[in-house]
Design a protein around this motif. Structure first.
Motif, short mmCIF file in Angstrom:
data_model
loop_
_atom_site.label_atom_id
_atom_site.label_comp_id
_atom_site.label_asym_id
_atom_site.label_seq_id
_atom_site.Cartn_x
_atom_site.Cartn_y
_atom_site.Cartn_z
N GLU A 38 -0.22 0.29 -20.10
CA GLU A 38 -0.76 -0.27 -21.34
C GLU A 38 -1.38 0.84 -22.19
OE1 GLU A 38 -4.05 -3.56 -22.91
OE2 GLU A 38 -3.61 -3.37 -20.77
N PHE A 39 -2.15 1.71 -21.55
CA PHE A 39 -2.77 2.84 -22.25
C PHE A 39 -1.70 3.73 -22.88
CE2 PHE A 39 -4.73 7.24 -21.68
CZ PHE A 39 -5.45 7.17 -22.85
N ALA A 40 -0.66 4.06 -22.11
CA ALA A 40 0.42 4.90 -22.62
C ALA A 40 1.13 4.23 -23.80
CB ALA A 40 1.41 5.21 -21.50
N HIS A 41 1.29 2.91 -23.73
CA HIS A 41 1.97 2.17 -24.81
C HIS A 41 1.15 2.24 -26.10
CE1 HIS A 41 4.35 -0.89 -26.81
NE2 HIS A 41 3.22 -1.53 -27.09
N ILE A 42 -0.16 2.09 -25.99
CA ILE A 42 -1.02 2.15 -27.18
C ILE A 42 -0.92 3.53 -27.83
CG2 ILE A 42 -3.41 2.12 -27.99
CD1 ILE A 42 -3.96 -0.01 -25.84
#
Length: 263
Positions: A139-143
């Motif tokens: 999720e962090f990488a996607h943001i």
């Protein structure tokens, strides 16, 4: 003794040419400058090879982003090491993304490693599929990947530091971070797609120092928890700091690493 010289683009060699080599790898959105304190402390007795990872500092950018993996970093790092010391053994020091790279080097060359010191290595591929920890990383990488460059740089730095950190930086530093954010996205791709396993990490017999901060995010400690269970010759050390302690607490971190190297 060697003064700090530029061996190649982004590869700096300094210190005692007769001493054991210490290879240093920095975190994402940083550079070899973060290890300057440690480099200076070691230079009388050791040969330091302090490397800007691809896309950071004075290192070249990734030539083929579509094919990027940690093997891309590995090949350049090993070529640099061998151009300086040949096939001699060496010490490894890494922080965050640099820690994940030092872990890969140790896994693939266990017989050459004299010691391995890592501060919160983000070897996120070691987090099992379907776990909450891995979901949080993705999720962090996607943001970061889907935000504007400035928002991505802000989100990335404030996650690993504190809220308001990015906006309090000098404008020039902000601009450098925004410029380099594309490489951060590649770093995540390389981390998640890596293949070495926890069983592979268990083959590292050299002394291993795993450092973490008491104020770091929980996700920073998930990889360390797993490594502590499998690495045979490991020492754990907690520092009263956050994820960026190698920069914010450079003297303290350097002294702890030196104690491991000199064992």
């Amino acid at each position: 003794m060697l003064d700090r010289v530029k061996q190649k683009a982004g590869i700096f060699v300094k210190g005692n040419v007769d001493g054991d080599a210490v290879i240093m790898l920095h975190s994402s959105l940083s550079s070899s400058l973060q290890w300057r304190t440690l480099e200076t402390k070691l230079s009388e007795d050791y040969l330091t090879i302090n490397i800007d990872l691809l896309g950071y500092g004075s290192a070249p950018k990734v030539e083929q982003p579509e094919g990027y993996t940690l093997a891309t970093e590995y090949s350049r790092i090993m070529n640099a090491i061998e151009s300086v010391i040949g096939n001699k053994p060496f010490h490894l020091v890494g922080h965050s993304f640099g820690g994940a790279n030092t872990l890969k080097i140790a896994v693939q060359n266990p017989e050459r490693i004299l010691s391995l010191s890592m501060y919160e290595p983000v070897a996120f591929h070691l987090l099992e599929e379907g776990t909450q920890a891995r979901k949080e990383v993705l999720e962090f990488a996607h943001i970061v990947a889907t935000s504007s460059d400035e928002q991505a740089a802000r989100h990335f730095t404030e996650t690993w530091n504190r809220k308001g950190f990015f906006d309090n930086l000098p404008t020039k530093v902000q601009q450098l971070m925004v410029r380099d954010i594309d490489k951060v996205n590649l770093d995540f791709i390389g981390l998640i797609s890596e293949k070495y396993t926890l069983d592979d990490c268990a083959k590292i017999l050299a002394p291993v120092l795993l450092m973490h901060g008491s104020h770091s995010q929980e996700i920073s400690g998930e990889v360390i928890k797993r490594l502590l269970k499998v690495v045979p010759n490991v020492t754990e050390c907690e520092i009263q700091a956050g994820h960026m302690a190698p920069i914010s607490h450079a003297e303290e971190v350097a002294d702890i690493i030196i104690n491991t190297i000199r064992v």
